[in-house]
Design an enzyme around this catalytic site. Structure first.
Site, mmCIF file in Angstrom:
data_model
loop_
_atom_site.group_PDB
_atom_site.id
_atom_site.type_symbol
_atom_site.label_atom_id
_atom_site.label_comp_id
_atom_site.label_asym_id
_atom_site.label_seq_id
_atom_site.Cartn_x
_atom_site.Cartn_y
_atom_site.Cartn_z
ATOM 1 N N GLY A 24 24.061 -31.419 -132.548
ATOM 2 C CA GLY A 24 23.970 -32.693 -133.249
ATOM 3 C C GLY A 24 24.984 -32.887 -134.347
ATOM 4 C CE LYS A 55 24.635 -37.731 -135.902
ATOM 5 N NZ LYS A 55 23.698 -36.670 -135.529
ATOM 6 C CG ASP A 131 21.094 -39.054 -137.292
ATOM 7 O OD1 ASP A 131 21.005 -39.746 -136.256
ATOM 8 O OD2 ASP A 131 21.749 -37.998 -137.347
ATOM 9 C CG ASP A 132 24.189 -39.387 -140.695
ATOM 10 O OD1 ASP A 132 23.431 -39.315 -141.677
ATOM 11 O OD2 ASP A 132 24.677 -38.388 -140.147
ATOM 12 C CE1 TYR A 175 19.688 -36.369 -142.929
ATOM 13 C CE2 TYR A 175 20.014 -38.582 -142.065
ATOM 14 C CZ TYR A 175 20.516 -37.454 -142.676
ATOM 15 O OH TYR A 175 21.839 -37.404 -143.038
ATOM 16 C CG ASP A 241 28.779 -31.618 -139.465
ATOM 17 O OD1 ASP A 241 28.286 -31.210 -140.536
ATOM 18 O OD2 ASP A 241 28.180 -32.404 -138.703
ATOM 19 C CG ASN A 269 23.252 -29.923 -136.246
ATOM 20 O OD1 ASN A 269 23.867 -29.853 -135.191
ATOM 21 N ND2 ASN A 269 23.666 -30.677 -137.256
#
Length: 876
Positions: A24, A55, A131-132, A175, A241, A269
């Site tokens: 993820g 993503k 999310d995001d 989240y 990341d 993740n």
């Protein structure tokens, strides 16, 4: 009509503890081969779930409406079958939140249609991720839904029921606790999700932060109360990341086995780099089995009352541990110990070194228009109290215009479900534009349910194939290693020590490894106590202690060099390729630090007061900084650069980020370079390099055939003779291949040269008048002519002077010139310099470009200043 194509698995997996990995992260997705290998790892480690959610996979997020092509469908089906064969449940996740209109029936039908297609591949588990994304509803949605949460719940419940209520996961926009508005308990969004989302849908949660250091029982009880169900932890403890300089190789930590009964599961993740995740997964597997039949303990959530047994234990141990009730179970629990789990995982990881695996070929990015909304990728960049902004920043990080506390992720979608040779890109004329459908492939034909009409997605902008070039990241020499036989690394103690050292250098987001910390503390001590070897009245015992610690640090750097050399040569080229950028980065910093320590050993340096005090408030070695770093109250991206960043902050040129943070090479560079101070015995080697680079960076041997040392005397002689303490060399396996010579005060050097060096050169090179003077004659004349002074406009800001040259054919690592320059700048910065300059002839175009590349820029001169020379400078 509900879709009925999902064949649920016979086992009652709804009761199982979900534990495994979620792909993820932002960045290059894993390859098909890596995912299949992951499934075998998960089976071996006792893990049971994989969630497909990369993503940057184009059809997961950016182009979520697009159906899969025949080739993609076949690859996805093979992945699902491979997971099933390894008793791993494959969860397909989709992220429509960037541009979905919740009230648009076409968008909802597209979502159903996409998931139906994946269901025909054999998938039995699904996830909707929000999310995001932007938290504002569109104009059309505001007229239909009361809130953002209501819109998400409506679509999620509808899709869940449409698919026949399969295993289903939901990731909320809020989240974690830090994203909840105004807080977790009072969040209207979270409470709406908890009340209205159907009870069969599991909710993903990251904890108190995006990257949570510690997850506690009381926190899980609180969020379970809000969500009306226990969460599944989307665990970012190993995610990397957000920082290109860090990879996390430490064990699964910060989660006591006591929390297992309060969870539905954990999906880690992990690192973007697949090969770097063996320890993370192995230790997670150990943790998940440490409390399989655990029950919720008799601990009151407010911490006021304990069960009798725990109360007795607390009375006996509270003085020793000095900890809170919440920490007590983790401290006393012997079922899972991270350090022990790490040792077990390291032994298993050694077996992977012997596997002949090649890294995957790079996948071509798919062109995409920039999104028109602001996506908070990694949360606030606010700094903890007392930590200066300059040490919490990283070059290349962009901030949004309206809210500087959020970062804008770079959209770089790729297609990871097509073969590397074609990548799903049709061969067309490069001048002929193509559509997104051309790039992604035509959707496959599939039988859909009656209520799912054929929906045509909006056409995307056309894009040229000029930018679609496949780049292989593996050099040909790496490809030749396919035939290597196993070297039985698993039986070699040296490689176990190498991996232990590697893990300690790249440990966890809120903790550095033991060996790395010892090196950090040693460097700080050596720096702060350098006065013991520079002061006039030396105490031999203190000098001996200082020298011993300095030698220990240099020896430790040599250990890292040896580790790198061995790990670059293991049969598992994929693993070597994974660790190379990180080891290359930290090794370059450590080699610069070692050169600085070797320079301090000379005892002839001049240190400013700020350097001898160690700048403790700016480094990990200060209690304030260390507490802010390790407590977990701030997200880890506040402290950028990892352990190598901590070493940089102990150097005088700590603010010169460009000297340390550089893009790693795309292929493994096995050449190793060593930086050290200059000595008088190096003069001939330095002069030879000067001769080979004096003709605007090219060899000038034929220009000065009879006087090879002349140009060295002209360019370098004054500095190496009158200011040798600030000069440095770089060596390869052959010998000296470059230098950085410098003087702390260019003004003093100029005056001393006029008094001592120039008269000596006049005597050494008598002036001979010739009708047609040679280049050598012109250089000799420059000694006898009136010496030109450095303009005051230069000396005002750039009081020091430097010269950097190297032999290009022997310096294959482009970081060497900057690291060599850093060595010299650390020396003159320690003496209090704030700026440095270099003087070049106006015709030396290549050399001027060379200095521009290492951070220099032209200095504006006054009209009366000479026009035949160029001065370049940089602030330090």
């Amino acid at each position: 009509m509900k879709f009925t194509g999902i064949n649920k698995r016979l086992d009652d997996s709804s009761k199982k503890f979900v534990c495994g990995a979620v792909e993820g992260f932002y960045g290059r997705p894993w390859s098909t081969e890596q995912r299949k290998l992951l499934f075998s790892w998960l089976k071996k480690m006792g893990l049971n779930t994989y969630m497909y959610a990369p993503k940057d996979d184009c059809k997961h997020r950016a182009f979520w409406r697009e159906l899969y092509s025949v080739e993609e469908a076949e690859n996805m089906t093979n992945l699902i079958e491979a997971a099933t064969e390894n008793n791993v449940e494959f969860i397909y996740a989709i992220s429509p939140g960037l541009d979905i209109t919740f009230s648009n029936s076409k968008d909802v039908q597209c979502l159903k249609r996409k998931l139906e297609q994946v269901a025909t591949f054999g998938c039995t588990g699904f996830a909707l991720l929000f999310d995001d994304i932007d938290t504002e509803l569109s104009e059309a949605d505001r007229s239909v839904f009361q809130s953002f949460a209501s819109a998400q719940v409506s679509v999620t419940n509808e899709v869940y029921e449409h698919l026949g209520q399969p295993h289903f996961y939901f990731c909320p926009t809020e989240y974690c606790t830090s994203r909840a508005v105004p807080d977790m308990a009072m969040s209207e969004y979270l409470n709406t999700i908890g009340v209205k989302l159907m009870p069969g849908i599991d909710i993903l949660w990251t904890g108190a932060k995006v990257v949570t250091k510690k997850i506690t029982v009381s926190h899980l009880m609180a969020i379970s109360n809000v969500l009306r169900r226990p969460p599944i932890i989307w665990d970012n403890i190993h995610a990397n990341d957000y920082d290109p300089r860090r990879i996390f190789l430490g064990p699964y930590d910060g989660r006591s086995p006591e929390i297992i009964p309060y969870l539905r599961g954990v999906l880690t993740n992990p690192n973007t780099e697949f090969e770097g995740n063996y320890i993370a997964l192995h230790t997670l597997g150990q943790w998940s089995k440490s409390n399989c039949d655990g029950l919720k303990k008799d601990i009151i959530s407010d911490g006021e009352r304990l069960s009798p047994v725990v109360s007795d234990i607390k009375l006996e141990t509270e003085c020793e541990f000095d900890t809170t009730t919440e920490d007590l179970p983790a401290r006393l629990d012997t079922r899972y110990q991270p350090k022990v789990a790490l040792m077990m995982a390291l032994k298993e990881w050694m077996l992977e070194l012997d596997n002949n695996r090649m890294p995957p070929v790079a996948v071509t990015p798919v062109p995409i228009p920039p999104p028109n909304n602001c996506i908070p990728l990694a949360g606030p960049l606010s700094n903890p109290a007392g930590i200066p902004d300059v040490y919490c920043s990283l070059p290349g990080v962009e901030e949004t215009e309206n809210n500087p506390s959020y970062m804008q992720p770079t959209m770089n979608p790729v297609n990871s479900l097509v073969s590397s040779c074609s990548n799903g890109i049709p061969v067309t004329d490069t001048e002929q534009p193509c559509t997104v459908a051309d790039i992604l492939g035509e959707p496959m034909d599939c039988a859909l349910s009656d209520d799912t009409s054929s929906v045509n997605s909006d056409n995307h902008e056309q894009a040229s194939l000029d930018n679609l070039m496949q780049v292989e990241v593996v050099a040909e020499d790496l490809q030749n290693k396919k035939g290597l036989t196993a070297s039985k690394i698993c039986d070699n103690k040296t490689y176990y020590e190498d991996l232990s050292l590697l893990v300690d250098l790249f440990y966890l987001p809120f903790e550095h490894g033991t060996q790395g910390v010892k090196m950090l503390q040693n460097l700080r001590w050596v720096k702060c106590n350098a006065f013991q070897v520079t002061q006039a009245q030396k105490k031999q015992s203190e000098v001996a202690e200082w020298m011993e610690n300095a030698d220990t640090f240099i020896t430790d750097v040599k250990r890292v060099q040896d580790m790198a050399k061995r790990l670059y040569e293991v049969p598992n080229v994929s693993l070597a390729h994974t660790i190379f950028p990180y080891v290359w980065d930290i090794l370059g910093v450590l080699e610069t630090c070692a050169a600085y320590v070797a320079w301090l050993k000379l005892g002839s340096c001049t240190l400013s007061t700020s350097e001898t005090k160690g700048n403790d408030n700016l480094s990990w070695c200060s209690n304030l900084y260390k507490e802010a770093f390790s407590c977990g109250d701030s997200e880890p991206w506040v402290f950028r650069g990892g352990l190598q960043g901590e070493f940089e902050r102990l150097l005088p040129t700590r603010s010169a980020c460009d000297l340390y943070y550089m893009q790693p090479p795309e292929v493994i560079i096995r050449n190793q370079y060593r930086y050290r101070p200059y000595s008088s015995s190096d003069e001939s080697a330095v002069y030879q390099i000067c001769l080979q680079t004096c003709d605007d960076g090219m060899d000038g041997t034929e220009v000065f055939p009879d006087m090879p040392g002349l140009i060295g005397d002209r360019i370098l002689g004054a500095m190496t003779s009158l200011s040798p303490e600030n000069c440095f060399l770089v060596e390869d396996d052959v010998g000296v291949c470059g230098y950085a010579v410098a003087a702390l005060s260019a003004r003093q050097l100029q005056e001393r040269a006029k008094l001592a060096w120039i008269p000596a050169m006049k005597e050494k090179y008598p002036l001979v008048q010739k009708e047609q003077p040679s280049p050598a004659d012109e250089v000799i004349s420059s000694f006898h002519n009136e010496q030109r002074n450095i303009p005051e406009t230069v000396l005002q800001k750039y009081q020091s002077v430097v010269r950097v040259d190297f032999i290009p054919s022997r310096v294959v690592d482009y970081s060497v010139p900057k690291r060599l320059l850093a060595c010299a700048l650390n020396a003159i910065k320690s003496g209090g310099s704030e700026g440095v300059h270099v003087e070049m002839n106006v015709g030396d175009k290549c050399m001027i470009d060379h200095y521009r590349r290492i951070g220099f820029f032209p200095i504006t001169l006054q009209p009366q200043d000479p026009e035949d020379v160029v001065y370049l400078g940089r602030i330090i």
